[in-house]
Structure formats: structure tokens, C-alpha cells
Design an enzyme around this catalytic site. Structure first.
Site, short mmCIF file in Angstrom:
data_model
loop_
_atom_site.label_atom_id
_atom_site.label_comp_id
_atom_site.label_asym_id
_atom_site.label_seq_id
_atom_site.Cartn_x
_atom_site.Cartn_y
_atom_site.Cartn_z
N CYS A 167 0.52 -1.52 -0.21
CA CYS A 167 0.26 0.12 0.38
C CYS A 167 0.69 1.29 -0.29
O CYS A 167 2.70 1.27 0.51
CB CYS A 167 -1.08 -0.12 1.07
SG CYS A 167 -1.21 -1.09 1.72
N ARG B 256 1.28 1.78 -5.64
CA ARG B 256 1.37 0.86 -4.89
C ARG B 256 0.79 0.54 -4.65
O ARG B 256 0.40 -0.58 -4.04
CB ARG B 256 1.95 2.16 -3.70
CG ARG B 256 3.53 2.07 -3.94
CD ARG B 256 4.11 2.86 -2.63
NE ARG B 256 4.36 1.83 -1.10
CZ ARG B 256 5.23 1.08 -1.47
NH1 ARG B 256 6.20 1.31 -2.24
NH2 ARG B 256 5.62 0.48 -0.44
N TRP C 166 -4.43 -1.60 -1.37
CA TRP C 166 -3.75 -2.96 -1.86
C TRP C 166 -3.89 -4.44 -1.02
O TRP C 166 -3.31 -4.61 -0.05
CB TRP C 166 -2.65 -2.97 -2.71
CG TRP C 166 -2.26 -4.62 -3.74
CD1 TRP C 166 -2.01 -5.71 -3.15
CD2 TRP C 166 -2.46 -4.85 -4.71
NE1 TRP C 166 -1.80 -5.64 -4.75
CE2 TRP C 166 -2.31 -5.99 -5.36
CE3 TRP C 166 -3.20 -3.94 -6.32
CZ2 TRP C 166 -2.87 -6.26 -6.73
CZ3 TRP C 166 -3.69 -3.70 -7.16
CH2 TRP C 166 -3.00 -5.14 -7.19
N ASN D 271 0.76 0.60 6.29
CA ASN D 271 1.34 -0.41 5.01
C ASN D 271 2.29 -1.46 5.67
O ASN D 271 2.97 -1.52 6.45
CB ASN D 271 2.42 0.54 3.88
CG ASN D 271 2.55 -0.49 2.99
OD1 ASN D 271 2.53 -1.28 2.47
ND2 ASN D 271 4.23 -0.54 2.68
N GLY D 272 1.75 -3.00 5.01
CA GLY D 272 2.33 -4.30 5.71
C GLY D 272 1.10 -5.05 5.75
O GLY D 272 0.53 -5.09 5.57
N GLU E 262 9.92 -21.09 -17.88
CA GLU E 262 9.87 -19.05 -17.78
C GLU E 262 10.90 -18.18 -18.22
O GLU E 262 10.79 -16.85 -18.89
CB GLU E 262 9.96 -19.56 -15.96
CG GLU E 262 10.13 -18.02 -15.91
CD GLU E 262 8.21 -17.45 -16.20
OE1 GLU E 262 7.67 -17.63 -16.88
OE2 GLU E 262 8.02 -15.66 -15.89
N LYS F 130 9.75 -15.24 -20.82
CA LYS F 130 11.10 -13.34 -20.28
C LYS F 130 11.26 -13.30 -21.64
O LYS F 130 10.60 -12.19 -21.93
CB LYS F 130 11.51 -13.72 -19.92
CG LYS F 130 10.85 -13.76 -17.68
CD LYS F 130 10.20 -12.48 -17.68
CE LYS F 130 8.45 -12.40 -17.80
NZ LYS F 130 7.38 -13.78 -17.27
N GLU G 157 9.62 -12.93 -25.17
CA GLU G 157 8.11 -11.19 -24.55
C GLU G 157 8.83 -10.55 -24.90
O GLU G 157 8.24 -8.83 -25.33
CB GLU G 157 7.01 -11.89 -23.92
CG GLU G 157 7.66 -12.03 -21.84
CD GLU G 157 6.68 -11.84 -21.42
OE1 GLU G 157 5.48 -11.84 -21.28
OE2 GLU G 157 7.17 -12.58 -20.27
N HIS H 47 15.30 -35.61 -29.09
CA HIS H 47 13.90 -36.25 -29.32
C HIS H 47 13.48 -35.20 -30.51
O HIS H 47 12.66 -35.06 -30.85
CB HIS H 47 13.04 -36.42 -28.64
CG HIS H 47 13.66 -38.03 -27.35
ND1 HIS H 47 13.92 -39.33 -28.27
CD2 HIS H 47 14.12 -37.41 -26.68
CE1 HIS H 47 13.90 -39.49 -26.68
NE2 HIS H 47 13.84 -38.96 -25.83
N LYS I 219 -1.33 -6.36 -19.80
CA LYS I 219 -1.45 -7.31 -18.35
C LYS I 219 -1.88 -8.58 -17.67
O LYS I 219 -1.37 -9.14 -17.51
CB LYS I 219 -1.01 -5.96 -17.56
CG LYS I 219 -0.35 -6.02 -15.98
CD LYS I 219 0.58 -6.79 -15.84
CE LYS I 219 1.21 -7.25 -14.63
NZ LYS I 219 2.44 -8.13 -14.49
#
Ligand code: F6R
Length: 607
Positions: free
Chosen positions: A2, A28, A75, A101-102, A479, A483, A486, A502, A602
Site C-alpha cells: 500500500c 503501490r 492494495w 502499509n505491511g 519461464e 521472459k 516476450e 528427441h 497485463k
């Protein structure tokens, strides 16, 4: 994650300043917003669920009286986005307002204790314990400074707080542990905030507050003290020279790089998940007839890695499935005995939602892992866990991937414990290693970033890359490849290393860069064989390997080193980080904007 803000002005109203600062902190968190000010010994509060602009249209965030105030952009982590759960939170008498925040880990216990003393809670947040704790301490006749100090001494977990009170109306009290807090010093005002950008247009003089410190903002500036014993700390402001467009990225040139660097902090938050939800999920997994791990893109790679974790630690077979294939591949097989663990950062991916809607109609148990409380996934799932990574702005998933892996590893470990499949000693060893992950992630970024930058310079013109790994590292390979392709638009292949012979090996020719992910685990020997196969055909070998693994290093043209002793099942969390950095620097070398890869969004809300 946050954003908090607080200010004390010599003249004028605080609320427009708070509102503008919250706009600059919106990255945030943006599910709720709120402000509190003090005027003529009264607290004024406006708060609601929704984006700042929408809440402003409804409530006019510039219209609160008083020159002292605090603000918050949220958030959600505890309690869905709603007006009641929005900050600031107040005590019973409505005299103390707190923004936080936390994550307060022991809030359940504190809340019970305070309720027994007669305190009445309004929200479902962990944060609300703070004003009540301060209120309780004030009953003993303490000053605000002492009451805040004693209250934060009771908190376990992470926090950055800003507090105002009619008891001492010309001050803002702040404290921090493991959540960021900075003070901004101007001629006619003093500010506190989660991040420098919040006050950067108003002053470039900033004081970084350290863990375990308390700050009081007053008409003369600021006073720092230690939480432990109230001893004063002397620290002068430093001059911040960021350009405004760098400020929102905290000095990083791109959100993607900022978010890669945020991973140690995010992983720390992810290790503070709420026990009861993890426990409930573990129970469902233990009982399940069959388990599907359903997701798209990067989240699918987290599922793939998780399938190794569940199998190796808890002896549980799971099916990792790409969400868009789920109905075709398993639609008819899903039934009341099926458990679907859905992984989605946004909680809104259309393919993923379609898969769970199908499973829901067939009476399967749906469990969710997401970064967005209030998302569709959290509304559909029988139980969900929030990974607590904070908003991710870069289109490519980075910090949210490693956090997902961290939650899934915690689940696998719990299940292993429950099932008694792994020895006590091994469980304790893994738990200890998991706790160290944030610190190790930090070391990797610090020690390897420059080397990775150079590697990107060397390979920037390569036409194609191979990513290979065995066992759980095949998920890391997938992964790493996603990255790179993209963000840097380099067509690439990823395979479990054993499968490369193979078919894909026919593409190998002199100079083709092949990235091997090789932690020192049970697959080590066979991976060496695969490296030799590629080497024999002229490939350039890049390895991501454990420090001191001379055998692997001697076979490689280039290498990246990871701290020794990372357990196999946890390795994707750390071995993915150099691959994220590599993709980032490849994009930079190729003149691309890593935050805005073409054709991507996104959150993919179409099927
Ligand atoms: C890749 C990336 C995407 C997402 C995918 C799923 O960097 O970000 O592949 O992982 O679109 O998104 P969520 O997790 O929101 O369902």
C-alpha cells in the site's frame, strides 16, 4: 503493498497535498483510498473503495480542513476492498487515525486481547489493531510518542505507519519495520511517505528511516528515535536528484527492473501469509481425489514447478494444465472429487476463469492463489491465498512469479508435514532455507546483475536461444524462455533437457546459445551429459549453476552463479531471477521498451 503519506504544513490545508501525493503513490495500490486530517481538535476522515479519481469525484478529497493529516492508497491483503476496510482506521473514541502499509502477523491474537478489554472493531483488516493498541496505551497516561512506541513494540510482521491524534494535534507519528518509510523536509512543511515520489515535486530533501525507528514530524521538522529504548537518532536529509519520470520507478529506468529488484521484499511478505488459509488449502489438497493446477503463461510455469514440489515433498501427483486447454483436455473428467488449484496473478484471466467456471459447475473444489483480493478468482474460489506481492506494473510477470512459487512451496511443505512423508530433519532444513530465500535473492541480484548485463551485450544479436533444464529446472527453463521471447522478441525454445535429443537438437549449429539451468541436484550428472551433447554440436553453453560447481563451469562458455546449498525444490525461485535480468538487459541491448512489449496486455481478459 500500500502507499502511506503524512504531512504537517506551516500554513494551508493538508488535504489537497495528501490527495496529490496519493496519486503519485497510486502504483503501490489502488483498490481503496482515504485521508484523515485534524482541525480544531477534531478528526476529519474521508475514505472509500475505488480508484483515487473515482473516490475524489464522489467525496472531494481536497475538502478536509486542517494543516496536519495522513493518507493511504490500498492494495488489499486482509479484508476485501470496501469503505470500512479502507484506511485510515480509528480507535473507539475516534481520536486517533492510523494508516499502515505491511502485514501484522499477530493481529488475530491482538484483536482478541483488545476485544476482551472492550474495544470495538469495525473492519476486517489487520491494521485496525494499531489505533486500538495506541488508545489502550494512552489510558495508562503515556504521551503519544510513548503510546505509539509501546504499541509498535507489540506488533509482529511488517509495518510502516503514520498516526495523527487530537491528543497531540500538531504532530504526525511514524514508525517502520520491513516496510519502506521516508521523510521529506521542505521550508514550510514536513512529509512522510512510503516512497520518495510522493513528495518529490515538493522537496528533494529526503531522510530514509531505518527498520526499528520511530519518527515524529512537528513544526520544527522531524525527530527520529529507536523503537527499542527511545534513544534519539541523528540523521540529516540527503538530496535526491531523480527526474520526475524516474521517481515513480524509484530511480529505476523501467518498472520491470524495479520489480525484479523488489523481489527480496516481496518474498519476505509472501513468507508472512496467513496460516489459516494455507492450512485449509493443505487440508483440501490432502483429501483431494485428484488435483489440477490450472493457469496461463508465467503462472502456468509456477504450476509446473509446483507439480515437482508436491510430488517430491508430499508424494502428491498433480496435473499442471494450461487453462485454455483445460476444458478440452480434462473437462469431462472433472467431478466432485476434483480439486482445482488455480493460479492467477490478476485473478481475471479469461481462459483461467472459463476453466474454473466449468469446474465449478461440475462441483469441483476451487482454490485460488492470486495477487488481487476482490478479483473474480477470489469471489469464485472456496478458499484463496493472496500472494501479497503488491501491484505489478511491468507487463512481464517477475516478482509475482517468484512469490507464487514461494506460496506453492509453503503449501507443498505443509502437506509434506501433514502426510508425514518427509523426515522431520528435512522439513526443518527446508523451512530454514525458505526463510533465507529473500536474503539469497538479494545476494544474487547484487552479485550477478553486472555479469548478466555483459552477457546480454555479448549475445544481443543471437537469432535464437535454447533453454534446457531437468526436473524442476525444466519449469525454470520454460519461464526463462517466455521472459526472453516476450520482452526481447528473440524466438526461443525451452525443453526438459532430456527431451532435447528427441527433435530440437536438429536445430543446433555452431554458436547457438544454449542456457542450461543446473542446480546441484539429483539431475546433475545427466545434465552434464546433455551439455556435452550440445557442446559437441558447436553450441555456446551458458550455465546457471551453483557457486563452486567447477565441473559445470569448466564445460561452459559463460556462467552465472547462485549461492550454494539451495534445495532442489526451492531452486526455481532463485534460478529464475538471473533469467529475468537477462531478458531485461537483452531488451535494452536490442533497443526495446521492456515495460511495453508489443501485442501484450497485463491482464488478458479475452479468450
Ligand atoms: C508473462 C505474463 C503472462 C501471464 C498470464 C497469466 O510475463 O505475465 O504470461 O502470466 O497472462 O496472467 P495471470 O497470472 O494474471 O492469470
Amino acid at each position: 503493498m500500500c502507499g502511506i503519506f503524512g504531512c504537517i504544513l506551516k500554513n494551508g490545508d493538508a488535504s489537497p497535498i495528501i490527495h496529490a501525493a496519493l496519486k503519485r503513490l497510486e502504483y503501490r495500490g489502488y483498490d481503496s483510498v482515504g485521508e484523515a486530517t485534524i482541525h480544531e481538535n477534531k478528526l476529519f476522515i474521508k475514505k472509500d473503495q475505488g480508484k483515487i479519481d473515482d473516490v475524489h469525484i464522489q467525496h472531494d478529497l481536497d475538502d478536509l480542513p486542517g494543516r496536519v493529516g495522513v493518507g493511504h492508497t490500498r492494495w488489499a491483503t486482509h479484508g476485501a476492498p470496501s469503505q470500512t476496510n479502507a484506511h485510515p482506521h480509528v480507535d473507539c473514541a475516534g481520536q486517533i487515525a492510523v494508516v499502515h502499509n505491511g502485514i501484522i502477523e499477530n493481529f488475530g491474537e491482538l484483536r482478541r486481547e483488545l476485544e476482551e478489554l472492550g474495544h470495538v472493531f469495525r473492519s476486517k483488516t489487520d491494521s485496525e489493531v494499531i489505533p486500538h493498541l495506541i488508545e489502550e496505551k494512552l489510558k495508562d497516561g503515556l504521551t503519544m510518542l510513548e503510546a505509539v512506541r509501546e504499541a509498535v513494540s507489540r506488533l509482529e510482521g511488517s509495518y510502516a505507519i503514520a498516526v495523527i491524534s487530537v491528543k497531540e494535534p500538531d504532530k504526525v507519528f511514524c514508525a517502520r519495520r520491513d516496510s519502506p518509510l521516508v521523510v521529506g523536509v521542505a521550508e514550510n512543511a514536513t512529509y512522510c511517505a512510503s516512497d520518495i515520489p510522493a513528495f518529490l515535486p515538493l522537496t528533494n530533501r529526503a531522510v530514509i528511516i531505518e527498520n526499528g525507528e520511530l519518527v515524529v514530524l512537528n513544526d520544527n521538522g522531524y525527530e527520529i528515535r529507536k523503537v527499542t529504548d527511545s534513544t534519539p537518532v541523528s540523521r540529516k536529509p540527503e538530496i535526491i536528484s531523480w527526474a520526475p519520470n524516474m521517481a515513480e520507478k524509484q530511480g529505476y529506468p523501467h518498472f520491470m527492473l524495479k520489480e525484479i529488484h523488489e523481489q527480496p521484499l516481496c518474498l519476505r511478505n509472501t513468507l508472512r501469509l496467513q496460516d489459516p488459509y494455507l492450512e485449509l488449502m493443505t487440508t483440501f489438497l490432502d483429501r483431494a481425489g485428484e488435483v489440477f493446477l490450472v493457469a496461463c503463461g508465467t503462472s502456468y510455469h509456477a504450476c509446473l514447478a509446483a507439480s515437482y514440489m508436491f510430488s517430491k515433498l508430499a508424494f502428491l501427483a498433480t496435473h499442471p494444465i494450461i487453462a485454455s486447454e483445460f476444458i478440452e483436455q480434462h473437462g469431462r473428467a472433472v467431478n466432485i472429487d476434483s480439486t482445482i488449484l488455480v493460479v492467477s496473478q490478476s485473478g481475471e484471466t479469461a481462459d483461467t476463469l472459463a476453466a474454473i467456471e466449468h469446474a465449478r459447475l461440475r462441483a469441483a473444489t476451487i482454490m485460488g492463489l492470486t495477487n488481487v483480493i476482490g478479483s473474480t478468482l477470489t469471489r469464485i474460489a472456496r478458499v484463496y491465498v493472496c500472494q501479497q506481492s503488491g501491484p505489478e506494473i511491468g507487463v512481464a510477470a517477475t516478482k509475482t512469479f517468484t512469490s507464487q512459487l514461494c506460496v506453492l512451496a509453503q503449501l507443498a511443505l505443509r502437506l509434506a508435514k501433514k502426510r508425514g512423508k518427509v523426515s522431520h530433519v528435512e522439513i526443518e532444513h527446508l523451512e530454514e532455507k525458505l526463510e533465507q530465500i529473500p536474503e539469497v535473492a538479494e545476494k544474487i541480484i547484487q552479485s550477478q546483475e553486472e555479469k548478466i548485463k555483459q552477457l546480454a551485450k555479448k549475445y544481443k544479436d543471437a537469432q535464437c536461444f535454447f533453454f534446457l533444464g531437468r526436473g524442476v529446472s525444466s519449469a525454470t527453463a520454460f519461464e526463462g524462455r517466455l521472459k526472453l521471447l516476450e520482452i526481447a522478441y528473440v524466438p526461443s525454445l525451452a525443453y526438459p533437457a532430456g527431451e532435447s535429443k528427441h527433435g530440437p537438437i536438429s536445430l543446433v549449429e555452431k554458436g547457438l546459445p544454449v542456457i542450461f539451468i543446473c542446480p546441484k541436484d539429483d539431475t546433475h550428472k545427466t545434465v552434464i551429459g546433455n551439455i556435452m551433447e550440445m557442446k559437441a554440436r558447436g553450441a555456446s553453453i551458458i550455465v546457471i549453476t551453483e557457486e563452486g560447481d567447477e565441473e559445470i563451469k569448466s564445460l561452459a562458455d559463460d556462467y552465472i552463479e547462485i549461492v550454494k546449498g539451495v534445495p532442489e525444490v526451492l531452486s526455481p525461485i532463485l534460478y529464475a531471477i538471473p533469467l529475468q535480468l537477462f531478458a531485461y538487459y537483452m531488451a535494452i541491448e536490442r533497443g526495446l521498451d521492456p515495460d511495453m512489449p508489443r501485442n501484450l496486455a497485463k491482464s488478458v481478459t479475452v479468450m
